[in-house]
Write a protein that holds these residues in place. Structure first.
Motif, short mmCIF file in Angstrom:
data_model
loop_
_atom_site.label_atom_id
_atom_site.label_comp_id
_atom_site.label_asym_id
_atom_site.label_seq_id
_atom_site.Cartn_x
_atom_site.Cartn_y
_atom_site.Cartn_z
N PRO A 174 0.94 -1.12 0.02
CA PRO A 174 0.06 0.10 0.00
C PRO A 174 0.95 1.35 0.05
N LYS A 175 1.94 1.20 0.52
CA LYS A 175 2.71 2.43 1.00
C LYS A 175 3.27 3.05 -0.59
N THR A 176 3.43 2.18 -1.65
CA THR A 176 3.93 2.68 -2.87
C THR A 176 2.69 2.40 -3.92
N ASN A 177 1.70 2.04 -3.41
CA ASN A 177 0.49 1.73 -4.28
C ASN A 177 -0.68 2.79 -3.80
N PRO A 178 -0.54 4.06 -4.22
CA PRO A 178 -1.29 4.83 -3.34
C PRO A 178 -2.87 4.84 -3.87
N PHE A 179 -2.77 4.44 -5.05
CA PHE A 179 -4.34 4.30 -5.57
C PHE A 179 -5.12 2.94 -4.80
N PHE A 180 -4.32 1.93 -4.39
CA PHE A 180 -4.91 1.13 -3.63
C PHE A 180 -5.53 1.71 -2.25
N ASN A 181 -6.75 1.10 -1.91
CA ASN A 181 -7.33 1.73 -0.68
C ASN A 181 -7.60 3.27 -0.71
N ALA A 182 -7.49 3.73 -1.68
CA ALA A 182 -7.56 5.48 -1.64
C ALA A 182 -9.02 5.70 -1.11
N ASN A 183 -9.95 4.74 -1.23
CA ASN A 183 -11.33 5.47 -0.57
C ASN A 183 -11.50 4.58 0.88
N LYS A 184 -10.49 4.11 1.45
CA LYS A 184 -10.54 3.58 2.64
C LYS A 184 -11.47 2.44 2.80
N SER A 185 -11.34 1.51 1.52
CA SER A 185 -12.60 0.44 1.73
C SER A 185 -11.94 -0.84 2.47
N TYR A 186 -10.74 -0.83 2.71
CA TYR A 186 -10.26 -2.00 3.45
C TYR A 186 -9.90 -1.49 4.89
N PRO A 187 -10.07 -2.37 6.03
CA PRO A 187 -9.90 -1.91 7.37
C PRO A 187 -8.49 -2.22 7.74
N ASN A 201 17.46 0.21 10.20
CA ASN A 201 18.91 -0.19 9.84
C ASN A 201 19.25 -0.88 8.62
N ASN A 202 18.24 -0.73 7.69
CA ASN A 202 18.36 -1.31 6.12
C ASN A 202 17.94 -2.84 6.44
N SER A 203 17.22 -3.07 7.13
CA SER A 203 16.68 -4.38 7.44
C SER A 203 15.15 -4.38 7.54
N VAL A 204 14.31 -5.46 6.95
CA VAL A 204 12.92 -5.46 7.18
C VAL A 204 12.54 -6.72 8.04
N SER A 205 11.87 -6.39 9.25
CA SER A 205 11.32 -7.55 10.07
C SER A 205 9.78 -7.57 10.09
N TRP A 206 9.20 -8.82 9.95
CA TRP A 206 7.81 -8.81 9.73
C TRP A 206 7.03 -9.17 11.24
N LYS A 207 5.90 -8.41 11.36
CA LYS A 207 5.40 -8.42 12.43
C LYS A 207 4.21 -9.14 12.81
N GLU A 208 3.14 -8.24 13.03
CA GLU A 208 1.82 -8.70 13.13
C GLU A 208 1.03 -9.03 12.01
N SER A 209 -0.26 -9.83 12.04
CA SER A 209 -0.98 -10.21 10.71
C SER A 209 -2.59 -9.58 11.41
N ASN A 210 -3.22 -9.31 10.40
CA ASN A 210 -4.51 -8.86 10.54
C ASN A 210 -5.34 -9.42 9.36
N TYR A 211 -6.26 -10.28 9.45
CA TYR A 211 -7.00 -11.15 8.51
C TYR A 211 -8.13 -10.41 8.03
N ILE A 212 -8.41 -10.23 7.01
CA ILE A 212 -9.58 -9.20 6.48
C ILE A 212 -10.67 -10.38 5.75
N GLU A 213 -11.70 -10.19 6.10
CA GLU A 213 -12.93 -10.83 5.30
C GLU A 213 -13.39 -9.77 4.25
N ILE A 214 -13.43 -10.00 2.92
CA ILE A 214 -13.37 -9.01 1.98
C ILE A 214 -14.71 -9.32 0.85
N VAL A 215 -15.68 -10.28 1.48
CA VAL A 215 -16.75 -10.64 0.39
C VAL A 215 -17.69 -9.32 0.52
N ASP A 216 -17.89 -8.49 1.59
CA ASP A 216 -18.58 -7.47 1.60
C ASP A 216 -17.96 -6.12 1.31
#
Length: 206
Positions: free
Chosen positions: A92-105, A133-148
């Motif tokens: 999302p950070k480099t895809n600004p058109f994704f979620n521009a309407n804040k459709s996703y929680p 420090n030029n390193s990516v660490s992966w953290k929490e996950s948020n699962y999203i129901e997208i049907v609605d």
């Protein structure tokens, strides 16, 4: 007992946990180097093999319609394969058109979104990361129901997972994508569609 979204995603995506790691690895260097991370497609066939993966083409940075067109074009390949399921990864950070309407929680400032789609199931997971420090660490996950969720991307994802008669065959679609700036990588040369077309592992070129 009803399955959780994570459990359902694991049922439709072969080697789900390993696929998450491979997507994270593909994105890490781009995130570290502050590059635009294009949407990334992974496809799984009826034999649970992964015929190909691909980033989308670049899009016009001032044109949201062109961004969604780039995603729609990469999805042309879905009906051309006997597809069991597929994943689409977005930064999302480099895809600004994704979620521009804040459709996703979305919950996190820095994250990637992974959509898992089959003919009768769709969900997404947002995975948080920290860049330090030029390193990516992966953290929490948020699962999203997208049907609605009402959003152009969801409509596109569902349309291409329900096309019975593809407008183009596999090779025609690969040729179109390759000639229009898509980075298509033949992944499993033993998959039925790659064997049929005598395609070897590596970047597809005309």
């Amino acid at each position: 007992m009803a399955l959780s979204l994570e459990e359902k995603m694991k049922k439709i995506v072969p080697n789900y946990s390993n696929e998450i790691i491979s997507i994270q690895t593909a994105f890490e260097n781009l995130i570290i180097n502050d590059k635009i991370v294009k949407p990334f497609l992974l496809i799984y066939d009826s034999q649970d093999k992964k015929p190909l993966v691909s980033f989308t083409r670049a899009w016009l940075t001032d044109n949201p319609a062109d961004y969604f067109s780039a995603i729609a074009e990469i999805l042309f390949i879905i009906p051309a394969i006997n597809t069991k399921s597929y994943m689409l990864a977005i930064h999302p950070k480099t895809n600004p058109f994704f979620n521009a309407n804040k459709s996703y929680p979305l919950m996190y400032e820095n994250s990637i979104i992974l959509f898992s789609i089959s003919e009768d199931f769709a969900a997404a997971v947002e995975i948080e990361y920290e860049l330090k420090n030029n390193s990516v660490s992966w953290k929490e996950s948020n699962y999203i129901e997208i049907v609605d969720i009402k959003d152009i991307l969801i409509e596109v994802l569902f349309v291409y997972s329900h096309i019975d008669n593809p407008p183009f065959d596999y090779l025609q679609t690969l040729e179109y994508l390759s000639s229009n700036g898509f980075s298509v990588m033949i992944n499993d040369e033993t998959s039925r569609v790659n064997l049929k077309n005598n395609l070897s592992k590596g970047i597809f070129t005309l």
